[in-house]
Design a protein around this motif. Structure first.
Motif, PDB file in Angstrom:
ATOM      1  N   GLY A 228       0.792  -1.218   0.000  1.00 21.63           N
ATOM      2  CA  GLY A 228       0.000   0.000   0.000  1.00 21.63           C
ATOM      3  C   GLY A 228       0.825   1.269   0.000  1.00 21.63           C
ATOM      4  N   GLU A 229       2.145   1.133   0.146  1.00 24.16           N
ATOM      5  CA  GLU A 229       3.021   2.304   0.176  1.00 24.16           C
ATOM      6  C   GLU A 229       3.859   2.425  -1.097  1.00 24.16           C
ATOM      7  OE1 GLU A 229       3.956   3.048   4.839  1.00 24.16           O
ATOM      8  OE2 GLU A 229       5.125   1.446   3.885  1.00 24.16           O
ATOM      9  N   GLU A 230       3.355   1.862  -2.181  1.00 24.85           N
ATOM     10  CA  GLU A 230       4.122   1.866  -3.433  1.00 24.85           C
ATOM     11  C   GLU A 230       4.356   3.276  -3.967  1.00 24.85           C
ATOM     12  OE1 GLU A 230       2.392  -1.969  -2.608  1.00 24.85           O
ATOM     13  OE2 GLU A 230       1.426  -0.011  -2.885  1.00 24.85           O
ATOM     14  N   SER A 231       3.375   4.163  -3.809  1.00 26.01           N
ATOM     15  CA  SER A 231       3.569   5.539  -4.278  1.00 26.01           C
ATOM     16  C   SER A 231       4.650   6.237  -3.461  1.00 26.01           C
ATOM     17  CB  SER A 231       2.258   6.325  -4.198  1.00 26.01           C
ATOM     18  OG  SER A 231       1.797   6.428  -2.860  1.00 26.01           O
ATOM     19  N   SER A 232       4.756   5.887  -2.178  1.00 25.07           N
ATOM     20  CA  SER A 232       5.816   6.454  -1.337  1.00 25.07           C
ATOM     21  C   SER A 232       7.183   5.935  -1.768  1.00 25.07           C
ATOM     22  CB  SER A 232       5.568   6.104   0.134  1.00 25.07           C
ATOM     23  OG  SER A 232       4.368   6.691   0.601  1.00 25.07           O
ATOM     24  N   ILE A 233       7.235   4.684  -2.216  1.00 25.89           N
ATOM     25  CA  ILE A 233       8.495   4.140  -2.730  1.00 25.89           C
ATOM     26  C   ILE A 233       8.910   4.905  -3.982  1.00 25.89           C
ATOM     27  CG2 ILE A 233       9.667   2.096  -3.624  1.00 25.89           C
ATOM     28  CD1 ILE A 233       7.721   0.383  -2.035  1.00 25.89           C
ATOM     29  N   ALA A 234       7.939   5.199  -4.851  1.00 21.30           N
ATOM     30  CA  ALA A 234       8.242   5.965  -6.064  1.00 21.30           C
ATOM     31  C   ALA A 234       8.793   7.343  -5.701  1.00 21.30           C
ATOM     32  CB  ALA A 234       6.990   6.094  -6.925  1.00 21.30           C
ATOM     33  N   ASP A 235       8.196   7.993  -4.708  1.00 21.77           N
ATOM     34  CA  ASP A 235       8.697   9.297  -4.256  1.00 21.77           C
ATOM     35  C   ASP A 235      10.116   9.164  -3.702  1.00 21.77           C
ATOM     36  OD1 ASP A 235       6.304  10.489  -4.947  1.00 21.77           O
ATOM     37  OD2 ASP A 235       5.453  10.341  -2.925  1.00 21.77           O
ATOM     38  N   PHE A 236      10.371   8.078  -2.996  1.00 23.25           N
ATOM     39  CA  PHE A 236      11.691   7.807  -2.430  1.00 23.25           C
ATOM     40  C   PHE A 236      12.724   7.646  -3.549  1.00 23.25           C
ATOM     41  CE2 PHE A 236      14.659   4.411  -0.880  1.00 23.25           C
ATOM     42  CZ  PHE A 236      15.321   5.165   0.080  1.00 23.25           C
ATOM     43  N   ILE A 237      12.351   6.930  -4.606  1.00 20.74           N
ATOM     44  CA  ILE A 237      13.250   6.732  -5.745  1.00 20.74           C
ATOM     45  C   ILE A 237      13.539   8.064  -6.438  1.00 20.74           C
ATOM     46  CG2 ILE A 237      13.477   5.646  -8.020  1.00 20.74           C
ATOM     47  CD1 ILE A 237      11.771   3.333  -6.941  1.00 20.74           C
ATOM     48  N   ILE A 238      12.503   8.879  -6.608  1.00 16.77           N
ATOM     49  CA  ILE A 238      12.682  10.183  -7.252  1.00 16.77           C
ATOM     50  C   ILE A 238      13.636  11.054  -6.438  1.00 16.77           C
ATOM     51  CG2 ILE A 238      11.518  12.330  -7.898  1.00 16.77           C
ATOM     52  CD1 ILE A 238       9.048  10.621  -8.570  1.00 16.77           C
ATOM     53  N   ALA A 239      13.501  11.019  -5.109  1.00 19.55           N
ATOM     54  CA  ALA A 239      14.395  11.805  -4.250  1.00 19.55           C
ATOM     55  C   ALA A 239      15.838  11.335  -4.392  1.00 19.55           C
ATOM     56  CB  ALA A 239      13.937  11.703  -2.796  1.00 19.55           C
ATOM     57  N   LEU A 240      16.040  10.020  -4.461  1.00 15.16           N
ATOM     58  CA  LEU A 240      17.392   9.486  -4.660  1.00 15.16           C
ATOM     59  C   LEU A 240      17.937   9.900  -6.019  1.00 15.16           C
ATOM     60  CD1 LEU A 240      17.038   5.850  -3.254  1.00 15.16           C
ATOM     61  CD2 LEU A 240      18.359   7.717  -2.256  1.00 15.16           C
ATOM     62  N   TYR A 241      17.084   9.842  -7.021  1.00 15.75           N
ATOM     63  CA  TYR A 241      17.485  10.242  -8.379  1.00 15.75           C
ATOM     64  C   TYR A 241      17.935  11.698  -8.400  1.00 15.75           C
ATOM     65  CZ  TYR A 241      16.284  12.516 -12.820  1.00 15.75           C
ATOM     66  OH  TYR A 241      16.278  13.318 -13.927  1.00 15.75           O
ATOM     67  N   GLU A 242      17.177  12.564  -7.744  1.00 18.25           N
ATOM     68  CA  GLU A 242      17.512  13.989  -7.748  1.00 18.25           C
ATOM     69  C   GLU A 242      18.810  14.265  -7.000  1.00 18.25           C
ATOM     70  OE1 GLU A 242      13.965  15.654  -6.127  1.00 18.25           O
ATOM     71  OE2 GLU A 242      12.955  15.777  -8.087  1.00 18.25           O
ATOM     72  N   ARG A 243      19.095  13.470  -5.960  1.00 19.22           N
ATOM     73  CA  ARG A 243      20.336  13.661  -5.199  1.00 19.22           C
ATOM     74  C   ARG A 243      21.532  13.010  -5.883  1.00 19.22           C
ATOM     75  NH1 ARG A 243      17.370  12.124  -0.445  1.00 19.22           N
ATOM     76  NH2 ARG A 243      18.584  10.204  -0.338  1.00 19.22           N
ATOM     77  N   SER A 244      21.281  11.908  -6.588  1.00 24.16           N
ATOM     78  CA  SER A 244      22.386  11.114  -7.126  1.00 24.16           C
ATOM     79  C   SER A 244      22.750  11.457  -8.560  1.00 24.16           C
ATOM     80  CB  SER A 244      22.040   9.620  -7.053  1.00 24.16           C
ATOM     81  OG  SER A 244      21.755   9.234  -5.735  1.00 24.16           O
ATOM     82  N   SER A 245      21.915  12.226  -9.236  1.00 23.98           N
ATOM     83  CA  SER A 245      22.160  12.500 -10.645  1.00 23.98           C
ATOM     84  C   SER A 245      23.493  13.215 -10.832  1.00 23.98           C
ATOM     85  CB  SER A 245      21.031  13.357 -11.230  1.00 23.98           C
ATOM     86  OG  SER A 245      19.824  12.654 -11.222  1.00 23.98           O
ATOM     87  N   GLU A 246      24.357  12.629 -11.631  1.00 23.05           N
ATOM     88  CA  GLU A 246      25.639  13.237 -11.951  1.00 23.05           C
ATOM     89  C   GLU A 246      25.482  14.120 -13.179  1.00 23.05           C
ATOM     90  OE1 GLU A 246      27.831   9.630 -12.549  1.00 23.05           O
ATOM     91  OE2 GLU A 246      28.778   9.808 -10.589  1.00 23.05           O
ATOM     92  N   ARG A 247      26.119  15.263 -13.140  1.00 23.04           N
ATOM     93  CA  ARG A 247      26.028  16.164 -14.284  1.00 23.04           C
ATOM     94  C   ARG A 247      26.838  15.636 -15.463  1.00 23.04           C
ATOM     95  NH1 ARG A 247      24.046  21.094 -13.820  1.00 23.04           N
ATOM     96  NH2 ARG A 247      25.466  21.873 -15.432  1.00 23.04           N
ATOM     97  N   LEU A 248      27.891  14.871 -15.170  1.00 16.91           N
ATOM     98  CA  LEU A 248      28.730  14.355 -16.247  1.00 16.91           C
ATOM     99  C   LEU A 248      29.179  12.939 -15.905  1.00 16.91           C
ATOM    100  CD1 LEU A 248      31.376  16.176 -18.312  1.00 16.91           C
ATOM    101  CD2 LEU A 248      32.039  14.056 -17.189  1.00 16.91           C
ATOM    102  N   SER A 249      29.063  12.033 -16.867  1.00 16.25           N
ATOM    103  CA  SER A 249      29.525  10.663 -16.696  1.00 16.25           C
ATOM    104  C   SER A 249      30.453  10.307 -17.848  1.00 16.25           C
ATOM    105  CB  SER A 249      28.343   9.684 -16.676  1.00 16.25           C
ATOM    106  OG  SER A 249      27.499   9.937 -15.571  1.00 16.25           O
ATOM    107  N   LEU A 250      31.533   9.614 -17.532  1.00 18.11           N
ATOM    108  CA  LEU A 250      32.496   9.191 -18.543  1.00 18.11           C
ATOM    109  C   LEU A 250      32.520   7.667 -18.575  1.00 18.11           C
ATOM    110  CD1 LEU A 250      34.747   9.859 -20.584  1.00 18.11           C
ATOM    111  CD2 LEU A 250      36.364   9.847 -18.664  1.00 18.11           C
ATOM    112  N   ILE A 251      32.139   7.097 -19.729  1.00 23.60           N
ATOM    113  CA  ILE A 251      32.102   5.650 -19.905  1.00 23.60           C
ATOM    114  C   ILE A 251      33.083   5.283 -21.010  1.00 23.60           C
ATOM    115  CG2 ILE A 251      30.655   3.632 -20.312  1.00 23.60           C
ATOM    116  CD1 ILE A 251      29.711   5.243 -17.940  1.00 23.60           C
ATOM    117  N   ILE A 252      34.051   4.430 -20.706  1.00 23.01           N
ATOM    118  CA  ILE A 252      35.028   3.986 -21.700  1.00 23.01           C
ATOM    119  C   ILE A 252      34.972   2.467 -21.792  1.00 23.01           C
ATOM    120  CG2 ILE A 252      37.467   3.885 -22.331  1.00 23.01           C
ATOM    121  CD1 ILE A 252      37.883   6.539 -20.959  1.00 23.01           C
ATOM    122  N   GLU A 253      34.606   1.974 -22.978  1.00 20.76           N
ATOM    123  CA  GLU A 253      34.489   0.536 -23.234  1.00 20.76           C
ATOM    124  C   GLU A 253      33.623  -0.146 -22.185  1.00 20.76           C
ATOM    125  OE1 GLU A 253      38.385  -1.104 -23.692  1.00 20.76           O
ATOM    126  OE2 GLU A 253      38.748  -0.114 -25.604  1.00 20.76           O
TER     127      GLU A 253
END
Length: 215
Positions: free
Chosen positions: A145-170
């Protein structure tokens, strides 16, 4: 680069059901979300099919039909390769499974059902009533019953964890110090802003540099 969040648990713990609910709530919140399912079973087209014959040569294939398309790539693939190839099109990629992948994840079931070597667990979704005592207070606990709260939790993590630049090599993510990241970002934006037909740089930027052929 998309933020990857995993829904992990033992077999038949309800991962798909929770993923479907989370995808619904994330989409309703205006998040551009994609879905990945990790399996230990074979997923490529059989070798006796046209697509399978192409894959047997080590060549990726895209199967295109009237209802959509399916991309198939033989061999191992890393989570960073997935981010690099499709991550620029999404805000969040919801990964079903992927217990061993180094990303944030929610575990389905009691904490004591989770193997101790699973990285990145930030929350639990309890399929059975919680036992008294023994909880890890550094983690979030959610119930039915708290699935919408989990979605909000994920969005908060996304907003805090989003890197402005990522470098991927091979297929491997290269860690960058803030100074280096800012230096690369500033240099790229400075060069791009001088090009014609580029009025503003408000969206994501994806640059791919192909490997030089051996001379």
């Amino acid at each position: 680069m998309a933020y990857i969040f995993a829904v992990s648990g033992m077999k038949n713990s309800g991962k798909t059901k929770l993923c479907l609910l989370l995808l619904k709530y994330l989409k309703e919140a205006g998040i551009h979300v994609g879905y990945i399912k990790h399996s230990h079973e074979k997923v490529l087209s059989p070798m006796d099919t046209d697509t399978g014959k192409v894959l047997s040569q080590g060549i990726p294939a895209l199967y295109w039909g009237v209802d959509g398309c399916r991309y198939e790539k033989p061999g191992e693939i890393s989570i960073y390769d997935i981010q690099n190839r499709i991550g620029s099109n999404f805000d969040i990629l919801l990964l079903e499974g992927g217990k061993s992948f180094p990303c944030h994840k929610i575990w389905l079931g009691e904490a004591d059902t989770c193997p101790g070597n699973i990285p990145g667990i930030v929350a639990y979704y309890e399929a059975i009533p919680a036992k008294k005592g023994g909880r890890d207070d550094t983690k979030r606990f959610f119930s039915f019953g708290e699935e919408s709260s989990i979605a909000d939790f994920i969005i908060a993590l996304y907003e805090r964890s989003s890197e402005r630049l990522s470098l991927i090599i091979e297929g491997e993510k290269i860690p960058l110090r803030p100074f280096v990241s800012d230096f690369i970002e500033g240099g790229i934006k400075g060069m791009l802003s001088s090009l014609k037909k580029i009025d503003k740089l408000n969206g994501d930027i994806a640059i791919s540099i192909k490997k030089e052929k051996d001379k």
